[in-house]
Scaffold this active site. Structure first.
Site, PDB file in Angstrom:
ATOM      1  N   LYS A 192     -40.452  10.511  10.815  1.00 49.37           N
ATOM      2  CA  LYS A 192     -40.776   9.688  11.463  1.00 49.37           C
ATOM      3  C   LYS A 192     -41.614   8.656  11.329  1.00 49.37           C
ATOM      4  CE  LYS A 192     -42.819  10.923  15.334  1.00 49.37           C
ATOM      5  NZ  LYS A 192     -44.182   9.828  15.973  1.00 49.37           N
ATOM      6  N   ASN A 193     -42.607   9.728  10.981  1.00 53.42           N
ATOM      7  CA  ASN A 193     -44.072   8.227  10.584  1.00 53.42           C
ATOM      8  C   ASN A 193     -44.319   7.991   9.097  1.00 53.42           C
ATOM      9  OD1 ASN A 193     -45.048   9.613  13.222  1.00 53.42           O
ATOM     10  ND2 ASN A 193     -46.339  11.734  12.211  1.00 53.42           N
ATOM     11  N   CYS A 209     -47.866   9.539  23.700  1.00 53.91           N
ATOM     12  CA  CYS A 209     -47.900  10.421  23.616  1.00 53.91           C
ATOM     13  C   CYS A 209     -49.384  11.257  24.424  1.00 53.91           C
ATOM     14  CB  CYS A 209     -47.315  11.935  22.990  1.00 53.91           C
ATOM     15  SG  CYS A 209     -45.782  12.255  22.771  1.00 53.91           S
ATOM     16  N   ARG A 247     -56.515   7.313  21.133  1.00 50.71           N
ATOM     17  CA  ARG A 247     -56.192   6.511  20.584  1.00 50.71           C
ATOM     18  C   ARG A 247     -56.553   4.977  20.068  1.00 50.71           C
ATOM     19  NH1 ARG A 247     -50.659   9.054  17.656  1.00 50.71           N
ATOM     20  NH2 ARG A 247     -49.946   9.303  20.072  1.00 50.71           N
ATOM     21  N   ASP A 305     -51.138  17.458  13.459  1.00 54.15           N
ATOM     22  CA  ASP A 305     -49.446  17.907  14.145  1.00 54.15           C
ATOM     23  C   ASP A 305     -49.070  18.946  14.141  1.00 54.15           C
ATOM     24  OD1 ASP A 305     -49.225  14.932  15.299  1.00 54.15           O
ATOM     25  OD2 ASP A 305     -47.940  14.330  13.701  1.00 54.15           O
ATOM     26  N   ARG A 309     -38.475  12.050  20.969  1.00 59.07           N
ATOM     27  CA  ARG A 309     -38.878  11.069  19.655  1.00 59.07           C
ATOM     28  C   ARG A 309     -39.272  11.219  18.642  1.00 59.07           C
ATOM     29  NH1 ARG A 309     -44.159  10.386  21.513  1.00 59.07           N
ATOM     30  NH2 ARG A 309     -43.902   9.066  20.058  1.00 59.07           N
TER      31      ARG A 309
END
Length: 429
Positions: free
Chosen positions: A22-23, A117, A122, A306, A398
Site C-alpha cells: 500500500k505504502n 488514522c 504528522r 507499522d 484501508r
C-alpha cells in the site's frame, strides 16, 4: 458497518501470498500526475486507500483503467482540475502526495489538508517548506493548501525531520524542476526506493534513493512507463507476527525477505525459527511460548512503527516482560486499552508500554482505532480463547487485502459479519 468475529485458540499454519505494498502504491499513483502518457502499475493491492486514490484521480479527470491481473493503467493527459477536495482526502493522509506532482506539471494545486488514522499529528510543514524552497508560493486558507508556481527551481533542502511522504512529494516535484535538487535527511524506506525506480522508468534522473541524501536532476518532461509495485513488507511481517503470537508455522510467499531484517531479528529473538529464500520467508514458532522481547521503533532500517502494534500482541502472550517504545508517532498506543480488555497486562510509561506476558488472552468485543491497531486486535483474537468481535474494520480494509480470507487460509476461524451496534456507540466495558 461490518465487524470481524473470531473464534480463537487455533495456531496459524500454512502459506499465504504477500500483496503489493500500500505504502508504495499510493505514491506511484500520485506520480502518474507528472505524465501526459499512461503509467502502467502492476501488483496493485485491492484496498480502500487505493480505491480512494483512484476516485481522487478520476475527480481530477485522470483516466484509470483496472485490469483483472492486479494492474492499473493511469492516464493523466486528461486532467481537468488540479484540486483535491476534503471529501475525497479526509480518510487518507497520503492524499498530500498529489501536491508536488500537480504543482510541478501544472503550476498550481489546491489540496485540502488530509485526514486519516488518529495516530499523531504528522504535519505537512516540511512538504510545504520544501516546495517553497523550490520557488512555490503557498498559502493555507480554510484548510486548503493553495500552491502556485511557474516552473519549479532545483534547490538544496534539508528536511527538519525524517518524513517518508515529504521525501516522496519533494522527489516527485523535483523531477520536473529546472536544475538539480538535493534532498538531505531523506527517508530511506524501501517504498521511497520503489517510487524512485518508477520515476527513473519514467525518464527521471535520481541518485541516492535509499540513503539520506537524494539527488534529482530535473527534466522538461517525463514519459509513460510500466512499474511493478514491491511486496508489502508490513503485511508480510504481520502474518509472521501472527504465527509467533499463535505458536504457529506460516510461510509468506511472493515477498522480499531483504526488506524485513529488523522484523525478522526481533521475531527470532522470541525463539521462533526463521527460514527464507529469494521470495519467501517462514516462521516456525510451534516449539514454545514466545520469549519476551524489547522493541524500539525508528525510521528504516530500524524497527518499523507499522509493526509495533503487532508485536504488542506477541508481548502480551510472551513468557516474561517486554518493553515497547514508540518514537515515530506520539499517539500510537490506542490498541493497548483494547488488548487490556482481552486480559493483557500493560503499564504505560511515557512513550513506552511495559507488557507482562500472560499464558493466554480471552476473547472480548474490541474497537479498532487505526490501521495497524485493527490488525493487532485480529491477531489477538486468533491467539485468544473464546470469541472476539473486532469492530470498525474499515480501518483494516484501508491497508490489508482480504484479511479475513488470508487468515482463514492459514486456519483462523474468522468471518465478516454486519455490525448491528448503533453508529456512535461504544463497546461496553
Amino acid at each position: 458497518m461490518e465487524m470481524l468475529r473470531i473464534e480463537g485458540g487455533t495456531p496459524l499454519a500454512g502459506e499465504v501470498r504477500a500483496s503489493g505494498a500500500k505504502n508504495a502504491t499510493l505514491p506511484v499513483l500520485a506520480a502518474s500526475l507528472l505524465l501526459d502518457e499512461p503509467l502502467i502499475i502492476e501488483n496493485v493491492p485491492h484496498l480502500e486507500d487505493v480505491t480512494t486514490s483512484n476516485v481522487l484521480l478520476a475527480h481530477m479527470g485522470v483516466g484509470v483503467t483496472m485490469y483483472d491481473n492486479m494492474a492499473l493503467a493511469v492516464d493523466a493527459s486528461t486532467i481537468v482540475r488540479c484540486e483535491a477536495p476534503y471529501d475525497l482526502v479526509k480518510t487518507m493522509r497520503a492524499s498530500i502526495l498529489v501536491l508536488g506532482p500537480l504543482l510541478a506539471r501544472r503550476g498550481h494545486a489546491d489540496v485540502s489538508l488530509p485526514g486519516g488514522c488518529a495516530i499523531g499529528s504528522r504535519p505537512v510543514d516540511i512538504h510545504l517548506a520544501g516546495l517553497e524552497a523550490m520557488g512555490a508560493e503557498i498559502t493555507v486558507e480554510g484548510g486548503i493548501i493553495k500552491a502556485r508556481a511557474g516552473r519549479l527551481t532545483g534547490t538544496r533542502f534539508a528536511m527538519e525531520s525524517v518524513t517518508v511522504t515529504g521525501t516522496e512529494n519533494l522527489m516527485m516535484a523535483a523531477t520536473l524542476a529546472d536544475g538539480d535538487t538535493v534532498l538531505e535527511n531523506a527517508a530511506r524506506e524501501p517504498e521511497v526506493v520503489d517510487l524512485a525506480q518508477c520515476l527513473v522508468a519514467m525518464g527521471a534522473e535520481i541518485q541516492g534513493a535509499g540513503t539520506s541524501t537524494i539527488r534529482i536532476r530535473g527534466k522538461s518532461r517525463l514519459h509513460g512507463a510500466r512499474h511493478r509495485v514491491l511486496p508489502d513488507r508490513i503485511e508480510t511481517g504481520t502474518f509472521l507476527a501472527a504465527a509467533v503470537a499463535t505458536k504457529g508455522i506460516v510461510t509468506v510467499s511472493q515477498t522480499d525477505p531483504a526488506l524485513l531484517e529488523a522484523t525478522a531479528e526481533k521475531l527470532a529473538a522470541t525463539g521462533a525459527r526463521i527460514e527464507s529464500g529469494s521470495d519467501w520467508i517462514r516462521v516456525d514458532a510451534s516449539a514454545q511460548r514466545p520469549r519476551a522481547v524489547n522493541i524500539r521503533t525508528s525510521p528504516y532500517p530500524g524497527f518499523a512503527t507499522d509493526m509495533q502494534a503487532q508485536f504488542c500482541v506477541i508481548a502480551a502472550v510472551a513468557n516474561g516482560t517486554s518493553s515497547v517504545t514508540e518514537t515515530v508517532f506520539e499517539n500510537r498506543f490506542m490498541h493497548a486499552a483494547e488488548l487490556e480488555r482481552m486480559g493483557a497486562m500493560i503499564r504505560p510509561e511515557g512513550n513506552t508500554l511495559v507488557i507482562t506476558g500472560q499464558p493466554t488472552l480471552t476473547g472480548a468485543p474490541v474497537m479498532a482505532t487505526d490501521l495497524r491497531a485493527s490488525v493487532s486486535l485480529v491477531i489477538a483474537g486468533i491467539a485468544a480463547s473464546g470469541t472476539t468481535d473486532v469492530r470498525r474494520v474499515y480501518h483494516i480494509d484501508r491497508g490489508y487485502e482480504c484479511v479475513e480470507e488470508k487468515m482463514a487460509q492459514l486456519g483462523a476461524q474468522i468471518q465478516r459479519l454486519p455490525d448491528k451496534q448503533p453508529v456512535g456507540s461504544t463497546v461496553a466495558s
